[in-house]
Scaffold this motif. Structure first.
Motif, mmCIF file in Angstrom:
data_model
loop_
_atom_site.group_PDB
_atom_site.id
_atom_site.type_symbol
_atom_site.label_atom_id
_atom_site.label_comp_id
_atom_site.label_asym_id
_atom_site.label_seq_id
_atom_site.Cartn_x
_atom_site.Cartn_y
_atom_site.Cartn_z
ATOM 1 N N VAL A 6 -20.724 84.814 -6.432
ATOM 2 C CA VAL A 6 -19.336 85.055 -6.019
ATOM 3 C C VAL A 6 -18.499 85.507 -7.208
ATOM 4 O O VAL A 6 -17.697 86.442 -7.094
ATOM 5 C CB VAL A 6 -18.744 83.783 -5.374
ATOM 6 C CG1 VAL A 6 -17.229 83.918 -5.192
ATOM 7 C CG2 VAL A 6 -19.407 83.519 -4.029
ATOM 8 N N ALA A 7 -18.677 84.872 -8.354
ATOM 9 C CA ALA A 7 -17.933 85.275 -9.548
ATOM 10 C C ALA A 7 -18.242 86.720 -9.920
ATOM 11 O O ALA A 7 -17.345 87.506 -10.252
ATOM 12 C CB ALA A 7 -18.262 84.342 -10.714
ATOM 13 N N HIS A 8 -19.517 87.096 -9.866
ATOM 14 C CA HIS A 8 -19.926 88.450 -10.227
ATOM 15 C C HIS A 8 -19.325 89.485 -9.273
ATOM 16 O O HIS A 8 -18.761 90.500 -9.708
ATOM 17 C CB HIS A 8 -21.453 88.540 -10.209
ATOM 18 C CG HIS A 8 -21.988 89.914 -10.400
ATOM 19 N ND1 HIS A 8 -21.929 90.580 -11.615
ATOM 20 C CD2 HIS A 8 -22.587 90.779 -9.531
ATOM 21 C CE1 HIS A 8 -22.466 91.782 -11.489
ATOM 22 N NE2 HIS A 8 -22.864 91.921 -10.233
ATOM 23 N N LEU A 9 -19.409 89.199 -7.969
ATOM 24 C CA LEU A 9 -18.942 90.179 -6.995
ATOM 25 C C LEU A 9 -17.420 90.297 -6.983
ATOM 26 O O LEU A 9 -16.878 91.400 -6.904
ATOM 27 C CB LEU A 9 -19.459 89.806 -5.607
ATOM 28 C CG LEU A 9 -20.978 89.889 -5.429
ATOM 29 C CD1 LEU A 9 -21.391 89.388 -4.048
ATOM 30 C CD2 LEU A 9 -21.479 91.310 -5.636
ATOM 31 N N LEU A 10 -16.714 89.174 -7.087
ATOM 32 C CA LEU A 10 -15.259 89.245 -7.068
ATOM 33 C C LEU A 10 -14.698 89.791 -8.374
ATOM 34 O O LEU A 10 -13.613 90.383 -8.390
ATOM 35 C CB LEU A 10 -14.669 87.867 -6.767
ATOM 36 C CG LEU A 10 -14.894 87.351 -5.340
ATOM 37 C CD1 LEU A 10 -14.144 86.039 -5.124
ATOM 38 C CD2 LEU A 10 -14.485 88.371 -4.292
ATOM 39 N N ALA A 11 -15.431 89.613 -9.477
ATOM 40 C CA ALA A 11 -14.993 90.221 -10.737
ATOM 41 C C ALA A 11 -15.017 91.741 -10.632
ATOM 42 O O ALA A 11 -14.132 92.432 -11.158
ATOM 43 C CB ALA A 11 -15.875 89.740 -11.885
ATOM 44 N N LYS A 12 -16.028 92.281 -9.966
ATOM 45 C CA LYS A 12 -16.085 93.725 -9.753
ATOM 46 C C LYS A 12 -14.912 94.214 -8.925
ATOM 47 O O LYS A 12 -14.366 95.283 -9.153
ATOM 48 C CB LYS A 12 -17.397 94.103 -9.049
ATOM 49 C CG LYS A 12 -18.630 94.089 -9.919
ATOM 50 C CD LYS A 12 -19.827 94.624 -9.132
ATOM 51 C CE LYS A 12 -21.070 94.726 -9.987
ATOM 52 N NZ LYS A 12 -22.213 95.270 -9.228
ATOM 53 N N GLU A 13 -14.512 93.410 -7.960
ATOM 54 C CA GLU A 13 -13.431 93.804 -7.066
ATOM 55 C C GLU A 13 -12.089 93.815 -7.783
ATOM 56 O O GLU A 13 -11.263 94.709 -7.555
ATOM 57 C CB GLU A 13 -13.391 92.836 -5.882
ATOM 58 C CG GLU A 13 -12.371 93.206 -4.823
ATOM 59 C CD GLU A 13 -12.111 92.043 -3.884
ATOM 60 O OE1 GLU A 13 -11.807 92.305 -2.724
ATOM 61 O OE2 GLU A 13 -12.204 90.892 -4.335
ATOM 62 N N GLY A 14 -11.828 92.834 -8.621
ATOM 63 C CA GLY A 14 -10.640 92.849 -9.454
ATOM 64 C C GLY A 14 -9.391 92.217 -8.870
ATOM 65 O O GLY A 14 -8.338 92.252 -9.513
ATOM 66 N N ARG A 15 -9.465 91.606 -7.677
ATOM 67 C CA ARG A 15 -8.265 91.023 -7.080
ATOM 68 C C ARG A 15 -7.989 89.604 -7.551
ATOM 69 O O ARG A 15 -6.854 89.147 -7.503
ATOM 70 C CB ARG A 15 -8.388 91.010 -5.549
ATOM 71 C CG ARG A 15 -8.166 92.365 -4.931
ATOM 72 C CD ARG A 15 -7.915 92.251 -3.433
ATOM 73 N NE ARG A 15 -9.154 92.163 -2.674
ATOM 74 C CZ ARG A 15 -9.250 92.508 -1.386
ATOM 75 N NH1 ARG A 15 -8.189 92.934 -0.736
ATOM 76 N NH2 ARG A 15 -10.398 92.398 -0.751
ATOM 77 N N PHE A 16 -9.051 88.869 -7.971
ATOM 78 C CA PHE A 16 -8.913 87.453 -8.277
ATOM 79 C C PHE A 16 -9.484 87.124 -9.650
ATOM 80 O O PHE A 16 -10.474 87.719 -10.089
ATOM 81 C CB PHE A 16 -9.639 86.600 -7.229
ATOM 82 C CG PHE A 16 -9.259 86.924 -5.807
ATOM 83 C CD1 PHE A 16 -7.958 86.801 -5.376
ATOM 84 C CD2 PHE A 16 -10.225 87.366 -4.912
ATOM 85 C CE1 PHE A 16 -7.607 87.096 -4.074
ATOM 86 C CE2 PHE A 16 -9.891 87.660 -3.608
ATOM 87 C CZ PHE A 16 -8.572 87.531 -3.183
ATOM 88 N N THR A 17 -8.859 86.153 -10.307
ATOM 89 C CA THR A 17 -9.409 85.525 -11.493
ATOM 90 C C THR A 17 -9.845 84.121 -11.088
ATOM 91 O O THR A 17 -9.017 83.338 -10.614
ATOM 92 C CB THR A 17 -8.367 85.454 -12.619
ATOM 93 O OG1 THR A 17 -7.981 86.777 -12.977
ATOM 94 C CG2 THR A 17 -8.933 84.753 -13.836
ATOM 95 N N LEU A 18 -11.112 83.806 -11.247
ATOM 96 C CA LEU A 18 -11.661 82.568 -10.713
ATOM 97 C C LEU A 18 -11.729 81.448 -11.745
ATOM 98 O O LEU A 18 -12.095 81.659 -12.893
ATOM 99 C CB LEU A 18 -13.085 82.796 -10.179
ATOM 100 C CG LEU A 18 -13.272 83.699 -8.957
ATOM 101 C CD1 LEU A 18 -14.734 83.652 -8.528
ATOM 102 C CD2 LEU A 18 -12.370 83.293 -7.816
ATOM 103 N N THR A 19 -11.355 80.255 -11.294
ATOM 104 C CA THR A 19 -11.723 79.006 -11.949
ATOM 105 C C THR A 19 -12.679 78.306 -10.992
ATOM 106 O O THR A 19 -12.372 78.191 -9.796
ATOM 107 C CB THR A 19 -10.499 78.130 -12.215
ATOM 108 O OG1 THR A 19 -9.636 78.801 -13.134
ATOM 109 C CG2 THR A 19 -10.910 76.779 -12.793
ATOM 110 N N GLN A 20 -13.833 77.853 -11.462
ATOM 111 C CA GLN A 20 -14.852 77.322 -10.568
ATOM 112 C C GLN A 20 -15.124 75.843 -10.836
ATOM 113 O O GLN A 20 -15.177 75.405 -11.984
ATOM 114 C CB GLN A 20 -16.151 78.122 -10.705
ATOM 115 C CG GLN A 20 -15.984 79.584 -10.273
ATOM 116 C CD GLN A 20 -17.289 80.352 -10.321
ATOM 117 O OE1 GLN A 20 -17.971 80.373 -11.337
ATOM 118 N NE2 GLN A 20 -17.640 81.002 -9.217
ATOM 119 N N LYS A 21 -15.289 75.088 -9.737
ATOM 120 C CA LYS A 21 -15.619 73.672 -9.786
ATOM 121 C C LYS A 21 -16.824 73.417 -8.885
ATOM 122 O O LYS A 21 -17.050 74.161 -7.926
ATOM 123 C CB LYS A 21 -14.435 72.810 -9.346
ATOM 124 C CG LYS A 21 -13.184 72.992 -10.230
ATOM 125 C CD LYS A 21 -13.430 72.586 -11.660
ATOM 126 C CE LYS A 21 -12.226 72.856 -12.547
ATOM 127 N NZ LYS A 21 -12.493 72.506 -13.972
#
Length: 342
Positions: free
Chosen positions: A193-208
């Motif tokens: 999910v981090a990899h795919l959403l980073a490509k998209e560019g809409r969100f910056t993720l913090t993961q737990k």
């Protein structure tokens, strides 16, 4: 055995697991599966070989109710042992990610009702030797039950079932990036999910890794924002959460969030393999703003982006530049020593 009619009260952090065992070359391994994913448990079925079977554990397919064709996976072969041959073997028919799958096991013991606090997260060593196929550990008096990540198993055997985001639709999107908290106990899902959403560019993720860790992180954010006067969406504009997680599940997490006067404005999207009509009603009952079935990450991303814009408008300046964080944004503050920081 047909699918259980026992209904757990929503948001109580409880689950039911069915325990099954697999004879693995002289060793009897005990495993567990969330009852919510079980359609029924039946005797071993006659199968027909399928063309281009990608893995030796996929034995073929059998005809299920209403003419549905269901693939069968030999769990002993998947786990690296010789095939299951006992006459009284059982098939656990499951439904998740809107797909039916039959898992051939040596036998089935019983159903347990547990709290997610009774489920331990697997350590790094166990994660590594199981190739992240174990998501939880339940300790009984005389044995240990391993909860298997059946979604990861099915995705490995059938790559079309893996989480996806169409390449042609990726790229930077207008209005971002928004700060989003992603909660999932599966390391492979978090990384993907981090990899795919980073490509998209809409969100910056913090993961737990589970609901309890996420809740404590949110309480940290809340305290900081109340003391500083900063808006909460500067640090968390939206939340993506799985349902099945050790310590605290996604439904209990969502209920906590929506009962909090400050945090309740944050849109919560449930992203789970278990979303069906009954589970969708449970998600709605704890205040979830959206529910999506894995693996459709694109639909989830679009909906969360819309909910965030409707709730907060344009994004606040990001608190830090680093993307896909796992650490607290307060790393240089007194919160570093807080037991609620990760």
């Amino acid at each position: 055995m047909s699918q259980t009619n026992i209904l757990l009260e929503t948001g109580t952090n409880e689950l039911e697991i069915v325990e099954f065992y697999v004879n693995q070359d002289g060793y009897e391994g005990h495993y567990g599966l969330n009852v919510a994913k079980v359609v029924e448990i039946i005797r071993r079925q006659s199968i027909t070989a399928m063309p281009e079977m990608r893995h030796p554990a996929v034995l073929g397919a059998f005809s299920h109710r209403n003419g549905r064709i269901v693939p069968m996976i030999d769990m002993a072969k998947y786990l690296g042992s010789t095939p299951i041959t006992n006459e009284d073997a059982k098939v656990i028919v499951t439904e998740f990610n809107t797909v039916y799958t039959g898992f051939l096991v040596s036998g089935v013991n019983r159903i347990y009702r547990l709290s997610w606090t009774d489920v331990e997260a697997p350590g790094n060593f166990l994660q590594n030797i199981s190739q992240s196929s174990i998501t939880g550990v339940v300790r009984l008096e005389d044995r240990v039950i391993f909860l298997l990540d059946l979604e990861a198993i099915v995705a490995e055997l059938n790559p079309s079932m893996a989480i996806r985001y169409p390449d042609e639709e990726q790229g930077a999107q207008e209005g971002g990036p928004y700060e989003v908290l992603h909660v999932d106990d599966s390391s492979s899902i978090r990384n993907l999910v981090a990899h795919l959403l980073a490509k998209e560019g809409r969100f910056t993720l913090t993961q737990k890794v589970n609901g309890e860790e996420a809740w404590r992180y949110l309480l940290d954010l809340k305290q900081h924002c109340e003391e500083s006067g900063e808006p909460i969406d500067k640090y968390c504009a939206g939340i993506i959460s799985d349902i099945e997680m050790p310590s605290m599940d996604g439904l209990a997490l969502c209920k906590h969030i929506k009962e909090d006067p400050l945090l309740k404005r944050i849109p919560v999207a449930i992203f789970s393999s278990m979303i069906n009509e009954p589970l969708a009603r449970k998600c709605a009952s704890v205040g979830a703003d959206a529910q999506f079935t894995k693996p459709d990450l694109k639909a989830l991303s679009d909906k969360l982006d819309m909910l965030i814009k409707e709730t907060w408008g344009q994004p606040k300046p990001a608190p830090v530049e680093q993307k896909n964080r796992t650490a607290s944004p307060f790393a240089s503050s007194p919160f570093t020593a807080s037991p609620f920081s990760s």
